[in-house]
Design a protein around this motif. Structure first.
Motif, PDB file in Angstrom:
ATOM      1  N   LEU A 143       0.820  -1.212   0.000  1.00 27.80           N
ATOM      2  CA  LEU A 143       0.000   0.000   0.000  1.00 27.80           C
ATOM      3  C   LEU A 143       0.853   1.262   0.000  1.00 27.80           C
ATOM      4  N   PHE A 144       2.173   1.097   0.177  1.00 30.84           N
ATOM      5  CA  PHE A 144       3.111   2.219   0.070  1.00 30.84           C
ATOM      6  C   PHE A 144       3.853   2.075  -1.268  1.00 30.84           C
ATOM      7  N   PRO A 145       3.310   2.585  -2.346  1.00 31.29           N
ATOM      8  CA  PRO A 145       3.882   2.304  -3.678  1.00 31.29           C
ATOM      9  C   PRO A 145       5.279   2.856  -3.871  1.00 31.29           C
ATOM     10  N   ARG A 146       5.652   3.888  -3.125  1.00 30.41           N
ATOM     11  CA  ARG A 146       6.974   4.475  -3.314  1.00 30.41           C
ATOM     12  C   ARG A 146       8.040   3.828  -2.432  1.00 30.41           C
ATOM     13  N   MET A 147       7.663   2.771  -1.715  1.00 25.92           N
ATOM     14  CA  MET A 147       8.614   2.088  -0.839  1.00 25.92           C
ATOM     15  C   MET A 147       9.368   1.027  -1.627  1.00 25.92           C
ATOM     16  N   PRO A 148      10.687   1.184  -1.789  1.00 24.55           N
ATOM     17  CA  PRO A 148      11.441   0.243  -2.629  1.00 24.55           C
ATOM     18  C   PRO A 148      11.664  -1.105  -1.979  1.00 24.55           C
ATOM     19  N   GLY A 149      11.765  -1.155  -0.663  1.00 24.81           N
ATOM     20  CA  GLY A 149      12.048  -2.418   0.021  1.00 24.81           C
ATOM     21  C   GLY A 149      11.451  -2.394   1.417  1.00 24.81           C
ATOM     22  N   PHE A 150      12.282  -2.653   2.421  1.00 26.60           N
ATOM     23  CA  PHE A 150      11.804  -2.573   3.795  1.00 26.60           C
ATOM     24  C   PHE A 150      11.509  -1.115   4.170  1.00 26.60           C
ATOM     25  N   ARG A 151      10.778  -0.938   5.238  1.00 22.08           N
ATOM     26  CA  ARG A 151      10.376   0.409   5.645  1.00 22.08           C
ATOM     27  C   ARG A 151      11.531   1.236   6.181  1.00 22.08           C
ATOM     28  N   ASN A 152      12.568   0.574   6.633  1.00 24.87           N
ATOM     29  CA  ASN A 152      13.738   1.270   7.163  1.00 24.87           C
ATOM     30  C   ASN A 152      14.977   0.533   6.682  1.00 24.87           C
ATOM     31  N   SER A 153      15.993   1.294   6.315  1.00 27.45           N
ATOM     32  CA  SER A 153      17.207   0.670   5.768  1.00 27.45           C
ATOM     33  C   SER A 153      17.929  -0.195   6.792  1.00 27.45           C
ATOM     34  N   ASP A 154      17.632   0.007   8.095  1.00 29.37           N
ATOM     35  CA  ASP A 154      18.289  -0.789   9.128  1.00 29.37           C
ATOM     36  C   ASP A 154      17.526  -2.073   9.447  1.00 29.37           C
ATOM     37  N   HIS A 155      16.352  -2.264   8.862  1.00 28.58           N
ATOM     38  CA  HIS A 155      15.583  -3.480   9.141  1.00 28.58           C
ATOM     39  C   HIS A 155      16.293  -4.688   8.535  1.00 28.58           C
ATOM     40  N   LYS A 156      16.415  -5.729   9.355  1.00 32.45           N
ATOM     41  CA  LYS A 156      17.038  -6.966   8.882  1.00 32.45           C
ATOM     42  C   LYS A 156      16.011  -7.920   8.275  1.00 32.45           C
ATOM     43  N   PHE A 157      14.752  -7.747   8.640  1.00 32.74           N
ATOM     44  CA  PHE A 157      13.649  -8.548   8.105  1.00 32.74           C
ATOM     45  C   PHE A 157      12.351  -7.816   8.416  1.00 32.74           C
ATOM     46  N   GLU A 158      11.295  -8.195   7.752  1.00 30.21           N
ATOM     47  CA  GLU A 158       9.937  -7.768   8.100  1.00 30.21           C
ATOM     48  C   GLU A 158       9.025  -8.962   7.898  1.00 30.21           C
ATOM     49  N   TRP A 159       8.248  -9.298   8.915  1.00 32.22           N
ATOM     50  CA  TRP A 159       7.486 -10.538   8.920  1.00 32.22           C
ATOM     51  C   TRP A 159       6.061 -10.348   8.400  1.00 32.22           C
ATOM     52  N   THR A 160       5.545 -11.423   7.819  1.00 28.97           N
ATOM     53  CA  THR A 160       4.113 -11.506   7.559  1.00 28.97           C
ATOM     54  C   THR A 160       3.398 -11.772   8.883  1.00 28.97           C
ATOM     55  N   ARG A 161       2.069 -11.685   8.856  1.00 25.37           N
ATOM     56  CA  ARG A 161       1.304 -11.993  10.078  1.00 25.37           C
ATOM     57  C   ARG A 161       1.521 -13.436  10.513  1.00 25.37           C
TER      58      ARG A 161
END
Length: 399
Positions: free
Chosen positions: A148-166
């Protein structure tokens, strides 16, 4: 259309924790990954908390704002009924420190995604196996929401090592519950429009862990034989509270003098009619051999020393008693019982009229008649009185 949140998702995350604190009133709370202490600065106003701690590896972020955790002037004017201590520690959440064991509530807001997956395992063991809080609130981004954030190239923060699904987040949480004896419920903050919410979930997903009764889950960490202190204490402050007799005395003196001056001023505004005058025109001594006037203002002590706070209609006076202020020369005498009848806070703080006298009798700001039944004021020192209170407040603030 890119979602817009009002208030921001970060504000909603903090508000979720604040609402939890309001409802459950934990006494010991620690925020892991506290960063600039923004959540701690909000939680300090909830005085059910008696110990509030923050931990972060980045000491520079904490130091920028940690002074804002100090007591405000109003905390000295209106101290809490219970003590509050705030402590900040520099350290890694994957390391153990005995000072943070057994808290009522641990929060970890948008932290775990900054850890590598092997560090998440160590964090899980430290949080649930070593710290063993009564409740833990853990939040992390929901990667399913990211499209839903179309301008987001990858993770929400460059320091994130992962982002999980529910499903991934819930799998981690339920595994921790089974191993360490907790149960979890899942929720979140930051909703998409209704027709998308079921498909993508919350922007931030939250798990609330509650520790089960002893006997469930794995035992505490095996290295409990020696206490571990791996964190560095960066900041520590204690708030004034009514548990401290010196603070309690200061509050009582301020309230008594404020109301005594208010009552004295009101009598002066009413004019000379109704004033009681006594002779000689010198400072009253309270000695019954010099004047019998003060004896006329005595009341039945039992009325004021019992349980509960009497209202005006409940006050029973002797046939010679009165509750009005009276003059002796340039001095105004305000009966303590008159102050008592007008100020519920004085009654609440002191508990009894005898205890009130005991607390304020030796204070340098208070002048009592010799028998202790009235506060003695000089008609010309209203400004000096205010200056003295301000000076006392500033002195307490600098302690």
């Amino acid at each position: 259309m890119e979602p817009r949140f009002n208030p921001s998702v970060n504000t909603q995350r903090h508000q979720y924790v604040i609402d939890f604190v309001k409802t459950h009133k934990p006494k010991k709370v620690v925020d892991l990954g506290c960063n600039d202490c923004s959540l701690l600065r909000k939680l300090k106003f909830h005085r059910a908390i008696e110990l509030l701690c923050g931990v972060d590896l980045d000491s520079a972020s904490m130091k920028k704002k940690m002074r804002e955790l100090a007591p405000l002037p109003t905390d000295y004017l209106q101290p809490g009924a219970s003590p509050l201590s705030i402590e900040l520690y520099q350290g890694s959440v994957t390391q153990k420190d005995a000072r943070l064991r057994g808290f009522d509530l641990v929060t970890s807001i948008e932290l775990i995604e900054h850890l590598h997956l092997d560090a998440v395992e160590r964090f899980t063991e430290v949080l649930f196996g070593y710290m063993t809080p009564g409740t833990a609130i853990v939040s992390t981004p929901n990667v399913e929401f990211n499209p839903l954030f179309p301008r987001m190239p990858g993770f929400r923060n460059s320091d994130h090592k992962f982002e999980w699904t529910r499903a991934e987040f819930q799998s981690w949480a339920l595994k921790a519950c089974g191993r360490y004896g907790y149960e979890a419920e899942f929720t979140g903050v930051g909703q998409a429009v209704p027709h998308l919410h079921l498909r993508v979930g919350f922007c931030t997903q939250i798990a609330v862990f509650r520790r089960l009764s002893r006997g469930g889950g794995a035992p505490a960490s095996s290295d409990d034989s020696g206490e571990v202190f791996s964190y560095k204490l960066l900041y520590s402050v204690s708030y004034p509270s009514l548990c401290d007799n010196n603070v309690l005395r200061g509050c009582l003196v301020s309230e008594v003098l404020y109301w005594a001056h208010q009552l004295s001023r009101k009598r002066m505004e009413d004019g000379d009619e109704g004033w009681s005058h006594t002779e000689p025109e010198t400072e009253p001594t309270g000695d019954p051999r010099e004047t019998s006037t003060l004896r006329e203002y005595e009341f039945e002590e039992s009325v004021f020393d019992g349980e509960g706070a009497p209202g005006w209609e409940d006050i029973k006076m002797t046939s010679r008693g009165q509750l009005e202020s009276y003059r002796q020369g340039r001095y105004v005498c305000v009966p303590l019982r008159r102050v008592w009848s007008c100020c519920p806070r004085v009654r609440d703080l002191s508990g009894s009229l005898a205890r009130l006298r005991l607390f304020i009798a030796d204070d340098p700001l208070v002048r009592l008649s010799q028998d202790g039944f009235a506060v003695v004021l000089d008609e010309g020192i209203h400004v000096l009185f205010l200056y003295s209170l301000i000076k006392r407040l500033r002195g307490a603030e600098s302690c």
